[in-house]
Motif scaffolding. Structure first.
Motif, PDB file in Angstrom:
ATOM      1  N   TRP A   1       0.829  -1.210   0.000  1.00  0.00           N
ATOM      2  CA  TRP A   1       0.000   0.000   0.000  1.00  0.00           C
ATOM      3  C   TRP A   1       0.858   1.252   0.000  1.00  0.00           C
ATOM      4  CZ3 TRP A   1      -4.518   0.748  -1.695  1.00  0.00           C
ATOM      5  CH2 TRP A   1      -5.449  -0.276  -1.688  1.00  0.00           C
ATOM      6  N   PHE A   2       2.100   1.127   0.483  1.00  0.00           N
ATOM      7  CA  PHE A   2       2.991   2.277   0.515  1.00  0.00           C
ATOM      8  C   PHE A   2       3.247   2.819  -0.885  1.00  0.00           C
ATOM      9  CE2 PHE A   2       7.376   3.933   0.534  1.00  0.00           C
ATOM     10  CZ  PHE A   2       7.177   5.000   1.389  1.00  0.00           C
ATOM     11  N   TRP A   3       3.271   1.956  -1.897  1.00  0.00           N
ATOM     12  CA  TRP A   3       3.472   2.453  -3.260  1.00  0.00           C
ATOM     13  C   TRP A   3       2.194   2.419  -4.082  1.00  0.00           C
ATOM     14  CZ3 TRP A   3       2.533  -0.544  -7.505  1.00  0.00           C
ATOM     15  CH2 TRP A   3       2.505  -1.916  -7.326  1.00  0.00           C
ATOM     16  N   VAL A   4       1.210   1.628  -3.693  1.00  0.00           N
ATOM     17  CA  VAL A   4      -0.021   1.540  -4.475  1.00  0.00           C
ATOM     18  C   VAL A   4      -0.841   2.823  -4.361  1.00  0.00           C
ATOM     19  CG1 VAL A   4      -2.240   0.337  -4.649  1.00  0.00           C
ATOM     20  CG2 VAL A   4      -0.139  -0.972  -4.436  1.00  0.00           C
TER      21      VAL A   4
ATOM     22  N   GLY B   1       7.335  11.131   7.310  1.00  0.00           N
ATOM     23  CA  GLY B   1       8.255  10.642   6.276  1.00  0.00           C
ATOM     24  C   GLY B   1       7.541   9.818   5.216  1.00  0.00           C
ATOM     25  N   HIS B   2       6.622   8.962   5.651  1.00  0.00           N
ATOM     26  CA  HIS B   2       5.859   8.160   4.689  1.00  0.00           C
ATOM     27  C   HIS B   2       4.965   9.043   3.825  1.00  0.00           C
ATOM     28  CE1 HIS B   2       6.185   4.126   7.061  1.00  0.00           C
ATOM     29  NE2 HIS B   2       7.254   4.391   6.339  1.00  0.00           N
ATOM     30  N   LEU B   3       4.349  10.045   4.432  1.00  0.00           N
ATOM     31  CA  LEU B   3       3.494  10.942   3.650  1.00  0.00           C
ATOM     32  C   LEU B   3       4.300  11.710   2.607  1.00  0.00           C
ATOM     33  CD1 LEU B   3       1.095  12.344   6.391  1.00  0.00           C
ATOM     34  CD2 LEU B   3       0.511  10.814   4.507  1.00  0.00           C
ATOM     35  N   LEU B   4       5.462  12.208   2.997  1.00  0.00           N
ATOM     36  CA  LEU B   4       6.300  12.939   2.044  1.00  0.00           C
ATOM     37  C   LEU B   4       6.804  12.023   0.933  1.00  0.00           C
ATOM     38  CD1 LEU B   4       8.357  15.289   4.387  1.00  0.00           C
ATOM     39  CD2 LEU B   4       6.574  15.933   2.752  1.00  0.00           C
TER      40      LEU B   4
ATOM     41  N   ALA C   1       3.964   9.978  -5.869  1.00  0.00           N
ATOM     42  CA  ALA C   1       2.786  10.318  -6.679  1.00  0.00           C
ATOM     43  C   ALA C   1       3.158  11.336  -7.759  1.00  0.00           C
ATOM     44  CB  ALA C   1       1.665  10.861  -5.791  1.00  0.00           C
ATOM     45  N   MET C   2       3.959  12.336  -7.422  1.00  0.00           N
ATOM     46  CA  MET C   2       4.347  13.341  -8.417  1.00  0.00           C
ATOM     47  C   MET C   2       5.251  12.719  -9.486  1.00  0.00           C
ATOM     48  SD  MET C   2       2.813  16.142  -7.769  1.00  0.00           S
ATOM     49  CE  MET C   2       1.413  15.225  -7.173  1.00  0.00           C
TER      50      MET C   2
END
Length: 186
Positions: free
Chosen positions: A11-14, A128-131, A137-138
């Motif tokens: 989920w961290f990359w999905v 850190g995970h949010l950033l 995503a960008m």
């Protein structure tokens, strides 16, 4: 690796990729207009940078609104605490000294425990995970805009040959539906 860790990693990359896909559906018309006058890479970069500028502007606006109303919020919280103290005194017959002692004891237990440092570390990890997710995503958004059709063809080539025409047709209809949905929601 535990199943929970594997699910968290996936989920961290999905999630950032899904967000990038939704943004690509929204920003494709702007990208196509820029593509008419700029090279494809530059048009994708300008679109992503423009999106970043809009997001930064929105967060700045919200931050300024919050900062300008902070005094009112603090006043209302202080008033609520005072009313709660009066309610506790009137309802339970407590004294101000008992309430103050209970609050200071509770605060000293919270600050003395290791839980506070672990929660601070967890908050730092979450930020850190949010950033990381935001930049992923960008990054994904740039490549979805820049070369989305080739990415789509590559994914479709992973499927068995007999299933490709059906999957391509379904994916194209799904993309049309997704772009219309995102635009309507905005």
């Amino acid at each position: 690796m535990s199943p929970q860790s594997a699910a968290l990693v996936s989920w961290f990359w999905v999630e950032p990729v899904i967000i990038a896909l939704l943004l690509a559906a929204l920003l494709e018309p702007a990208f196509q207009r820029l593509r008419a006058v700029l090279p494809r890479g530059l048009a994708a970069g300008v679109t992503v940078l423009g999106t970043l500028a809009v997001l930064i502007g929105l967060f700045s606006f919200v931050g300024n609104q919050f900062a300008s109303q902070l005094d009112d919020i603090v006043g209302q919280v202080s008033q609520g605490v005072d009313e709660s103290r009066r309610w506790a005194v009137n309802t339970f017959g407590l004294t101000e000294g008992q309430i103050t002692t209970w609050v200071s004891d509770t605060w000293s237990k919270v600050t003395a425990s290791d839980e506070l440092s672990s929660r601070a570390a967890q908050a730092g990890l979450t930020v850190g995970h949010l950033l990381t997710g935001f930049f992923l995503a960008m990054f994904s958004l740039f490549f979805f805009l820049y070369d989305g059709k080739r990415i789509f063809r590559w994914v479709m080539n992973l499927l068995p040959v007999p299933a490709q025409p059906v999957a391509i047709g379904a994916a194209q209809r799904g993309w049309t539906t997704l772009t219309q949905y995102v635009r309507v929601q905005i």
